[in-house]
Design a protein around this motif. Structure first.
Motif, PDB file in Angstrom:
ATOM      1  N   ALA A 133       0.830  -1.212   0.000  1.00  7.06           N
ATOM      2  CA  ALA A 133       0.000   0.000   0.000  1.00  7.06           C
ATOM      3  C   ALA A 133       0.863   1.260   0.000  1.00  7.06           C
ATOM      4  CB  ALA A 133      -0.929  -0.015   1.208  1.00  7.06           C
ATOM      5  N   ALA A 134       1.947   1.236   0.805  1.00  8.17           N
ATOM      6  CA  ALA A 134       2.838   2.397   0.828  1.00  8.17           C
ATOM      7  C   ALA A 134       3.523   2.593  -0.516  1.00  8.17           C
ATOM      8  CB  ALA A 134       3.881   2.217   1.934  1.00  8.17           C
ATOM      9  N   GLN A 135       3.959   1.497  -1.113  1.00  6.10           N
ATOM     10  CA  GLN A 135       4.593   1.613  -2.416  1.00  6.10           C
ATOM     11  C   GLN A 135       3.603   2.099  -3.463  1.00  6.10           C
ATOM     12  OE1 GLN A 135       7.785   1.219  -3.027  1.00  6.10           O
ATOM     13  NE2 GLN A 135       7.527   1.743  -5.186  1.00  6.10           N
ATOM     14  N   ARG A 136       2.350   1.604  -3.382  1.00  3.65           N
ATOM     15  CA  ARG A 136       1.334   2.045  -4.330  1.00  3.65           C
ATOM     16  C   ARG A 136       1.035   3.532  -4.152  1.00  3.65           C
ATOM     17  NH1 ARG A 136      -2.190  -1.102  -2.728  1.00  3.65           N
ATOM     18  NH2 ARG A 136      -1.543  -2.906  -3.971  1.00  3.65           N
ATOM     19  N   ALA A 137       0.941   3.971  -2.878  1.00  4.61           N
ATOM     20  CA  ALA A 137       0.702   5.401  -2.631  1.00  4.61           C
ATOM     21  C   ALA A 137       1.884   6.240  -3.112  1.00  4.61           C
ATOM     22  CB  ALA A 137       0.463   5.629  -1.141  1.00  4.61           C
ATOM     23  N   ALA A 138       3.117   5.745  -2.889  1.00  7.06           N
ATOM     24  CA  ALA A 138       4.291   6.486  -3.359  1.00  7.06           C
ATOM     25  C   ALA A 138       4.314   6.573  -4.886  1.00  7.06           C
ATOM     26  CB  ALA A 138       5.565   5.821  -2.852  1.00  7.06           C
ATOM     27  N   ALA A 162       3.539   9.739  -9.628  1.00  5.67           N
ATOM     28  CA  ALA A 162       2.877   9.959 -10.912  1.00  5.67           C
ATOM     29  C   ALA A 162       2.167  11.314 -10.940  1.00  5.67           C
ATOM     30  CB  ALA A 162       1.889   8.826 -11.190  1.00  5.67           C
ATOM     31  N   LYS A 163       1.495  11.675  -9.821  1.00  3.56           N
ATOM     32  CA  LYS A 163       0.827  12.975  -9.766  1.00  3.56           C
ATOM     33  C   LYS A 163       1.837  14.116  -9.834  1.00  3.56           C
ATOM     34  CE  LYS A 163      -3.264  11.506  -7.167  1.00  3.56           C
ATOM     35  NZ  LYS A 163      -4.038  11.670  -5.908  1.00  3.56           N
ATOM     36  N   ASN A 164       2.943  13.975  -9.075  1.00  4.91           N
ATOM     37  CA  ASN A 164       3.956  15.031  -9.112  1.00  4.91           C
ATOM     38  C   ASN A 164       4.561  15.176 -10.505  1.00  4.91           C
ATOM     39  OD1 ASN A 164       3.600  15.527  -6.372  1.00  4.91           O
ATOM     40  ND2 ASN A 164       5.194  14.058  -5.769  1.00  4.91           N
ATOM     41  N   ASP A 165       4.786  14.036 -11.145  1.00  2.00           N
ATOM     42  CA  ASP A 165       5.318  14.104 -12.504  1.00  2.00           C
ATOM     43  C   ASP A 165       4.326  14.766 -13.452  1.00  2.00           C
ATOM     44  OD1 ASP A 165       7.407  13.276 -14.469  1.00  2.00           O
ATOM     45  OD2 ASP A 165       5.752  12.111 -15.274  1.00  2.00           O
ATOM     46  N   LEU A 166       3.023  14.433 -13.256  1.00  4.36           N
ATOM     47  CA  LEU A 166       2.000  15.055 -14.094  1.00  4.36           C
ATOM     48  C   LEU A 166       1.918  16.551 -13.832  1.00  4.36           C
ATOM     49  CD1 LEU A 166      -0.303  14.711 -16.119  1.00  4.36           C
ATOM     50  CD2 LEU A 166      -1.829  14.231 -14.195  1.00  4.36           C
ATOM     51  N   TYR A 167       1.956  16.919 -12.558  1.00  9.44           N
ATOM     52  CA  TYR A 167       1.914  18.350 -12.235  1.00  9.44           C
ATOM     53  C   TYR A 167       3.130  19.077 -12.801  1.00  9.44           C
ATOM     54  CZ  TYR A 167      -1.791  17.124  -8.947  1.00  9.44           C
ATOM     55  OH  TYR A 167      -2.949  16.678  -8.381  1.00  9.44           O
ATOM     56  N   ARG A 168       4.306  18.431 -12.677  1.00  6.73           N
ATOM     57  CA  ARG A 168       5.521  19.068 -13.167  1.00  6.73           C
ATOM     58  C   ARG A 168       5.468  19.258 -14.679  1.00  6.73           C
ATOM     59  NH1 ARG A 168       8.494  15.985 -10.855  1.00  6.73           N
ATOM     60  NH2 ARG A 168       8.950  14.466 -12.476  1.00  6.73           N
TER      61      ARG A 168
END
Length: 516
Positions: A406-411, A416-422
């Protein structure tokens, strides 16, 4: 097209240095992208023409393809030839007409085709051994998972003394494909394949080795033990999978565990029974009849002597009219025999034990007795060999693994979100810069257009005023006067403005840009 090119050139000259660099880089990127897309679209789709070619066959095939002008590509270290998909069948037929590929590198029985009358006995035996090695190697390479195979045979010369004859031996070196492994059953198949192909070769004298130098064969009793262990493990896995599948449907996945223990009997037994059944009907019978009639002459011994010494029921010397009849019947009654031979194959299950443990925390609604009866009826196991119990499971490792997952999935999701935002922010920044550059360029171009238009209008007004003055009565006097060099230049400039007002305006825009 000339006017459009001139207009683009004038517009480019009005750009600033940064705008010019951006325009050049952007145009180059667009041209490069268009070239790559065109090359990708126009590139032919390649398909295998031949695979697993020897070096000689690959060289001959490539020579023919070069001669015919067919494009090709090489893969798998040069052993596979690729040609355009639409030319595969035609090219293959054309090469087959030329006898390609000839399998020159595969050896085999083709080595025996060139033998002549002058071939020595040693050369003949050597070619035969090489041919057998090549044929066996080609056959082994057809097994799933085997990429390459090399077979070496040691075939001693025949000896006139049987006790001095050296046995024939063989060694096989196999290479597996990437990600593939050779199972013990496949190794045994290779051993028996080689042993069955060579006269006088025992399976115990065949050695199989992989490319890493690991010995894959276990001869003699060790090989039998390995085969028995594999058979036992296969039966245990199959039975365990069947029971676990039924338990997962009953109590849910992860709420039960199964362990099986199978004892196999590898003794080979043979039993013969003979059953004798008499037949009431005779198979053959013989009847004989003996008749005698007395004539009264002489004395004929016969009959039975009575207690008083007299003859009874027989022919006496004083009984001329007596007769004698004897019937004998012999019957043969055969006895049918039925011979029944029963042979028990090795590998029968001699003992079977199954242990099932249920999670007491999640299977409280299920009775171990009920589960035991259901498994015994569904799988066909003797209830005496099946044990079912309920115990609490230790799920610490499972919970830890789930937390880590779960932690790895959340990370991963956060990354992925940070990369998308960037990427989105970078795209918006680039878009804002482009829009800002376009707006600023438009404003500057508008200001230059207004300034240039004002200058051109002033020049036109001055030109018109000079033209009117020249047409006056004093024009003749002025023409006859000596003009200065500045007046000549001004006249030429006026004439240029009249002929090419737009070019003069573009020139003024360039001067204003350079000044700024």
């Amino acid at each position: 097209m000339t006017r459009a090119a001139a207009r683009y050139q004038r517009s480019f000259q009005t750009f600033t240095l940064g705008q010019k660099v951006t325009a050049i880089v952007g145009t180059g990127a667009l041209l490069l992208g268009a070239f790559l897309v065109f090359r990708w679209v126009s590139a032919p789709n390649y398909s295998p023409l031949f695979s697993d070619l020897s070096s000689a066959d690959a060289s001959a095939v490539l020579e023919q393809l070069d001669a015919s002008g067919v494009p090709y590509e090489l893969t798998d270290g040069g052993s596979t030839v690729l040609v355009p998909r639409d030319a595969v069948y035609k090219t293959r037929i054309d090469l087959s007409a030329d006898g390609l590929p000839s399998n020159s590198g595969g050896g085999g029985y083709s080595l025996l085709d060139d033998q002549g009358l002058s071939t020595s006995n040693f050369q003949e035996q050597t070619d035969f051994k090489r041919a057998m090695e090549g044929e066996l190697a080609n056959t082994i390479e057809a097994i799933d998972g085997v990429d390459a195979a090399v077979v070496h045979l040691a075939m001693p010369e025949k000896s006139v003394f049987a006790d001095e004859q050296q046995p024939t031996t063989a060694s096989v070196l196999i290479g597996t494909r990437t990600g593939s492994t050779i199972s013990p059953s496949q190794v045994q198949a290779i051993v028996h394949l080689v042993a069955s192909s060579i006269e006088g070769l025992s399976p115990d004298d065949v050695t199989v080795t992989d490319s890493a130098g690991t010995l894959l064969t276990a001869n003699g009793a060790q090989g039998d033990a390995t085969a028995r262990g594999d058979e036992r493990a296969a039966i245990e896995r199959e039975l365990q999978a069947k029971i676990q599948s039924q338990l997962d449907r009953i109590v849910g996945p992860g709420n039960s565990t199964v362990q099986t223990n199978v004892v196999l009997n590898f003794d080979k037994r043979s039993r013969q029974e003979v059953d004798y059944t008499p037949d009431e009907r005779p198979s053959s019978s013989t009847t004989s009849t003996e008749n005698y009639t007395g004539t009264g002459a002489g004395s004929v011994a016969g009959g039975v002597v009575g207690p008083d010494g007299q003859m009874e029921n027989g022919l006496g010397s004083n009984d001329p009219g007596a007769t004698y009849t004897q019937n004998t019947t012999t019957a043969d009654h055969p006895v049918d025999s039925i011979i029944e031979t029963t042979e028990t194959a090795p590998g029968q299950i001699e003992k079977l034990n199954v242990s099932v443990v249920l999670d007491a925390a999640t299977t409280q609604a299920y009775s171990p007795t009920q589960v035991r009866k259901q498994l015994a009826d569904g799988i066909g196991i003797d209830p005496a060999n099946l044990a079912v119990s309920a115990m609490p499971f230790n799920r610490t490792a499972e919970e830890t693994a789930q937390k880590e997952l779960a932690a790895q999935r959340a990370a991963d999701e956060a990354a992925a979100k940070n990369d998308l935002y960037r990427k989105g922010g970078l795209g918006l920044a680039v878009l804002a810069m482009v829009l800002l550059a376009l707006l600023q360029g438009r404003r500057k171009a508008k200001r230059r257009e207004q300034a240039t238009t004002y200058v051109v209008e002033q020049l036109k007004l001055e030109n018109a005023a000079r033209t009117t003055a020249i047409e006056a009565p004093a024009a003749l006097a002025l023409e006859e006067a000596e003009r200065s060099e500045d007046d000549l230049l001004r006249a030429e400039l006026d004439a240029l403005i009249e002929r090419q007002p737009e070019d003069v305006a573009a020139l003024l825009r360039g001067w204003l840009t350079e000044k700024n």
